[in-house]
Structures are given as structure tokens and as C-alpha cells.
Design a protein around this motif. Structure first.
Motif, PDB file in Angstrom:
ATOM      1  N   GLY A 105       0.633  -1.212   0.050  1.00  0.00           N
ATOM      2  CA  GLY A 105      -0.050  -0.072   0.024  1.00  0.00           C
ATOM      3  C   GLY A 105       0.752   1.261   0.178  1.00  0.00           C
ATOM      4  N   LYS A 106       2.078   1.122  -0.318  1.00  0.00           N
ATOM      5  CA  LYS A 106       2.991   2.495  -0.549  1.00  0.00           C
ATOM      6  C   LYS A 106       3.038   3.350   1.122  1.00  0.00           C
ATOM      7  N   THR A 107       3.017   2.534   2.188  1.00  0.00           N
ATOM      8  CA  THR A 107       3.059   3.072   3.472  1.00  0.00           C
ATOM      9  C   THR A 107       4.287   2.943   3.989  1.00  0.00           C
ATOM     10  N   ASN A 108       5.375   2.793   3.396  1.00  0.00           N
ATOM     11  CA  ASN A 108       6.894   2.820   3.850  1.00  0.00           C
ATOM     12  C   ASN A 108       7.678   3.899   3.005  1.00  0.00           C
ATOM     13  N   ASN A 109       8.636   4.350   3.566  1.00  0.00           N
ATOM     14  CA  ASN A 109       9.663   5.284   2.700  1.00  0.00           C
ATOM     15  C   ASN A 109      11.134   4.691   2.669  1.00  0.00           C
ATOM     16  N   PHE A 110      11.203   3.579   3.662  1.00  0.00           N
ATOM     17  CA  PHE A 110      12.456   3.093   3.648  1.00  0.00           C
ATOM     18  C   PHE A 110      13.748   3.969   3.551  1.00  0.00           C
ATOM     19  N   PRO A 111      13.808   4.892   4.751  1.00  0.00           N
ATOM     20  CA  PRO A 111      14.633   5.977   4.493  1.00  0.00           C
ATOM     21  C   PRO A 111      16.196   5.689   4.929  1.00  0.00           C
ATOM     22  N   THR A 112      16.358   4.300   5.577  1.00  0.00           N
ATOM     23  CA  THR A 112      17.935   4.003   5.994  1.00  0.00           C
ATOM     24  C   THR A 112      18.225   2.815   5.497  1.00  0.00           C
ATOM     25  N   LEU A 113      17.731   2.452   4.091  1.00  0.00           N
ATOM     26  CA  LEU A 113      18.254   1.257   3.593  1.00  0.00           C
ATOM     27  C   LEU A 113      19.826   1.331   3.125  1.00  0.00           C
ATOM     28  N   PRO A 114      20.696   0.445   3.607  1.00  0.00           N
ATOM     29  CA  PRO A 114      22.062   0.433   3.416  1.00  0.00           C
ATOM     30  C   PRO A 114      22.382   0.435   1.691  1.00  0.00           C
ATOM     31  N   PRO A 115      23.263   1.418   0.960  1.00  0.00           N
ATOM     32  CA  PRO A 115      23.138   1.539  -0.295  1.00  0.00           C
ATOM     33  C   PRO A 115      24.033   0.193  -0.800  1.00  0.00           C
ATOM     34  N   HIS A 116      24.697  -0.472  -0.138  1.00  0.00           N
ATOM     35  CA  HIS A 116      25.567  -1.539  -0.689  1.00  0.00           C
ATOM     36  C   HIS A 116      25.072  -2.929  -0.768  1.00  0.00           C
ATOM     37  N   ARG A 117      23.727  -2.977  -0.399  1.00  0.00           N
ATOM     38  CA  ARG A 117      22.987  -4.285  -0.156  1.00  0.00           C
ATOM     39  C   ARG A 117      22.279  -4.581  -1.480  1.00  0.00           C
ATOM     40  N   ASP A 118      21.869  -5.754  -1.841  1.00  0.00           N
ATOM     41  CA  ASP A 118      21.044  -6.020  -2.702  1.00  0.00           C
ATOM     42  C   ASP A 118      19.746  -6.244  -2.322  1.00  0.00           C
ATOM     43  N   ILE A 119      19.124  -5.163  -2.477  1.00  0.00           N
ATOM     44  CA  ILE A 119      17.635  -4.729  -2.059  1.00  0.00           C
ATOM     45  C   ILE A 119      16.640  -4.342  -2.900  1.00  0.00           C
ATOM     46  N   LYS A 120      15.581  -5.180  -3.178  1.00  0.00           N
ATOM     47  CA  LYS A 120      14.628  -4.686  -4.244  1.00  0.00           C
ATOM     48  C   LYS A 120      13.414  -4.329  -3.709  1.00  0.00           C
ATOM     49  N   ILE A 121      12.754  -3.278  -4.084  1.00  0.00           N
ATOM     50  CA  ILE A 121      11.529  -3.005  -3.467  1.00  0.00           C
ATOM     51  C   ILE A 121      10.306  -3.288  -4.409  1.00  0.00           C
ATOM     52  N   VAL A 122       9.186  -3.987  -3.875  1.00  0.00           N
ATOM     53  CA  VAL A 122       8.032  -4.406  -4.738  1.00  0.00           C
ATOM     54  C   VAL A 122       6.977  -3.391  -4.320  1.00  0.00           C
ATOM     55  N   ALA A 123       6.610  -2.491  -4.930  1.00  0.00           N
ATOM     56  CA  ALA A 123       5.535  -1.728  -4.441  1.00  0.00           C
ATOM     57  C   ALA A 123       4.156  -2.191  -4.825  1.00  0.00           C
ATOM     58  N   LEU A 124       3.213  -2.203  -3.829  1.00  0.00           N
ATOM     59  CA  LEU A 124       1.894  -2.445  -4.079  1.00  0.00           C
ATOM     60  C   LEU A 124       1.110  -1.392  -3.914  1.00  0.00           C
ATOM     61  N   GLU A 125       0.194  -0.884  -4.872  1.00  0.00           N
ATOM     62  CA  GLU A 125      -0.704   0.287  -4.902  1.00  0.00           C
ATOM     63  C   GLU A 125      -1.578   0.148  -3.555  1.00  0.00           C
ATOM     64  N   GLU A 126      -2.101  -0.879  -3.112  1.00  0.00           N
ATOM     65  CA  GLU A 126      -3.174  -0.852  -2.148  1.00  0.00           C
ATOM     66  C   GLU A 126      -2.514  -2.051  -1.173  1.00  0.00           C
ATOM     67  N   ASN A 127      -2.809  -1.883  -0.020  1.00  0.00           N
ATOM     68  CA  ASN A 127      -2.641  -2.954   1.067  1.00  0.00           C
ATOM     69  C   ASN A 127      -3.504  -4.032   0.634  1.00  0.00           C
TER      70      ASN A 127
END
Length: 279
Positions: free
Chosen positions: A41-63
């Protein structure tokens, strides 16, 4: 399956208003393991994700709920194994390595749970389920060694992607609650479910989406809905009637007078039971 390494395991985490928790969870994941964060539901900002990590964000429009969120994360995973991990869970050192070693010890297993402890250090072990007859309940507390179990907890569920896909993942009709029980019963038709005694995870249960009265009401509503839906699906006795009786007992309990959150939970559960419609 020989030769597996940390890079063969993707961590899938479904996030709903969990910015305050997610950085601590990521810090416990070994660097080689990719991470998929499902922003429900796009309820997160993820402000502190470490830039060196292999992290993918899958955004869902609704919860879309926990199960559908997990399915979306799993669809994006490229590794042969997935560890579904709650945002409020923390991996102990060597936890993923221990789960990988368990694969070779249990060739008939299709999914695993680590040893899960609560934030206060007490034991958490999912020994029973609404979907199981009482004669399949297990004893309280962690088994002392690796053990075949009838049900798994979704807080830290380690599963072969091939087998997860083979049972079509989590049931999309379940928004919240009992979805891991339902998945466990379907996975158990393919092979064993195993508790791994030397893989350890800490879970701060109930804090992955906050503790407000509004969230308590939402969770309770879907708990009642899921109880009836899964009860009908797995042929439990009188799922509609028993859920309604449980709802009335919550409403009439004197404890609802003690807090707004308990009142919200009781009213949400009753509303969910009354408004259930078969999907």
C-alpha cells in the motif's frame, strides 16, 4: 541439493508501516542474501536502507494483505529458496546457514521453521492451529532436535521456491491470519515440514504494523474473516457459528472496558464474523 550458499536464499519481507523496524531486520541478514521488501500500500519510505545491499522494493498500490504481499515478493525472487521473514524478526548469526544445512539432513522436507524466540527470550513454537484436529497438536516448547511438524509459522518460513510455486503460494483470498496454516497444509501434501533446532530467529510478535486501536480493529476483522474462510476450506466443524460465539464472548468480556484497543479488537472481530461472505 548440494552446493547451496547464502546467495541462493532471498529474504522476502512484507512491510506495512514498518519503517521503524526494517533497518534492524536488514542488519541481521548476511550480505550475500538478496532482500525483497514488499511495500504494501506504499506505506513505507525506507529511509535507512544500506546502499551496498542487494535490496529490491516491490511496491503495491494498495494494502493487499500478508499472503498476496508474500506472493508478490516471491514472484520477484530469483533464487531456489525463499525465507519469508517478518519485519519485526531478527536473524541470529548463522541462522540461514543452519537452514541450508537442514536441507541435506532432511531430503524429504519442502519447508522449514527455525527456532523462534520472543523478544523477551521466551520460546515461541507453533504447536497447534485452528485448522488441525486436537490429536495433531504438539507439546509446548521447542523440540530438542530437528522434528517433523504439522504446521509452520509465517514469521520465519523457509521454503523451496519450486514447491511454493507448485502449491500456488499463499491463498490470495486470505487477507490476514491463518494464511501460513493454510499454506502449511498444502505444502505438507508435497513433503515434510521440519522444525530446525539450531537455526535461531527472534520475533517481536505483534509489532510489525504498530499497536494502535485502528490497526487492532483491522487485524481482528480479518482474523474473524480468515477463521471462517479457512475453516470452511479445510472442513473444520461449524466455523461460522464458533467464530460468532467467540466474537460475542470478546464483546461481553469485562476486559474490553480496560482499553480502547481491546474494544476496537472485540468490535472488529464481531464485525468480521457477521459480515463474512464466502469467496
Amino acid at each position: 541439493m548440494p552446493g547451496l550458499s547464502l546467495s541462493d536464499v532471498t529474504i522476502v519481507t512484507v512491510c506495512y508501516k514498518t519503517d521503524a523496524l526494517i533497518a534492524d531486520m536488514i542488519a541481521t541478514v548476511p550480505d550475500p542474501s538478496p532482500i525483497i521488501l514488499v511495500d504494501n500500500g506504499k506505506t513505507n519510505n525506507f529511509p535507512t536502507l544500506p546502499p551496498h545491499r542487494d535490496i529490491k522494493i516491490v511496491a503495491l498500490e494498495e494494502n493487499q494483505g500478508f499472503g498476496r504481499g508474500c506472493n508478490a515478493g516471491a514472484a520477484a525472487a530469483q533464487t531456489p529458496w525463499i525465507l519469508f521473514l517478518n519485519p519485526d524478526a531478527r536473524l541470529a548469526n548463522g541462522a540461514i546457514e543452519a537452514l541450508l544445512e537442514a536441507i541435506s539432513r532432511h531430503p524429504s522436507a519442502v519447508a522449514f521453521n527455525p527456532q523462534i524466540s520472543n523478544a523477551d527470550g521466551s520460546q515461541y513454537f507453533k504447536r497447534r492451529s485452528w485448522l488441525l484436529p486436537r490429536n495433531r497438536y504438539m507439546q509446548k516448547g521447542w523440540p530438542r532436535k530437528d522434528t517433523i511438524v504439522p504446521i509452520l509459522s509465517g514469521a520465519a518460513l523457509f521454503v523451496s521456491k519450486q514447491n511454493f510455486d507448485a502449491v500456488n503460494g499463499f491463498d490470495p483470498n486470505i487477507f490476514l491470519y491463518h494464511e501460513d496454516d493454510d499454506l502449511s497444509l498444502r505444502l505438507a501434501q508435497l513433503g515434510q515440514l521440519v522444525f530446525v533446532s539450531d537455526a535461531r530467529v527472534t520475533h517481536d510478535a505483534g509489532h510489525s504494523s504498530g499497536r494502535s486501536a485502528e490497526i487492532a480493529r483491522l487485524k481482528a476483522y480479518h482474523m474473524a474473516q480468515s477463521r471462517i474462510y479457512t475453516g470452511v476450506k479445510h472442513q473444520r466443524p461449524l466455523p461460522r457459528l464458533s467464530t460468532l460465539i467467540q466474537a460475542l464472548a470478546l464483546i461481553l468480556s469485562p476486559t474490553v472496558l480496560l482499553s480502547a484497543r481491546r474494544r476496537a479488537k472485540a468490535s472488529g472481530f464481531l464485525e468480521g464474523a457477521v459480515k463474512f461472505r464466502q469467496k
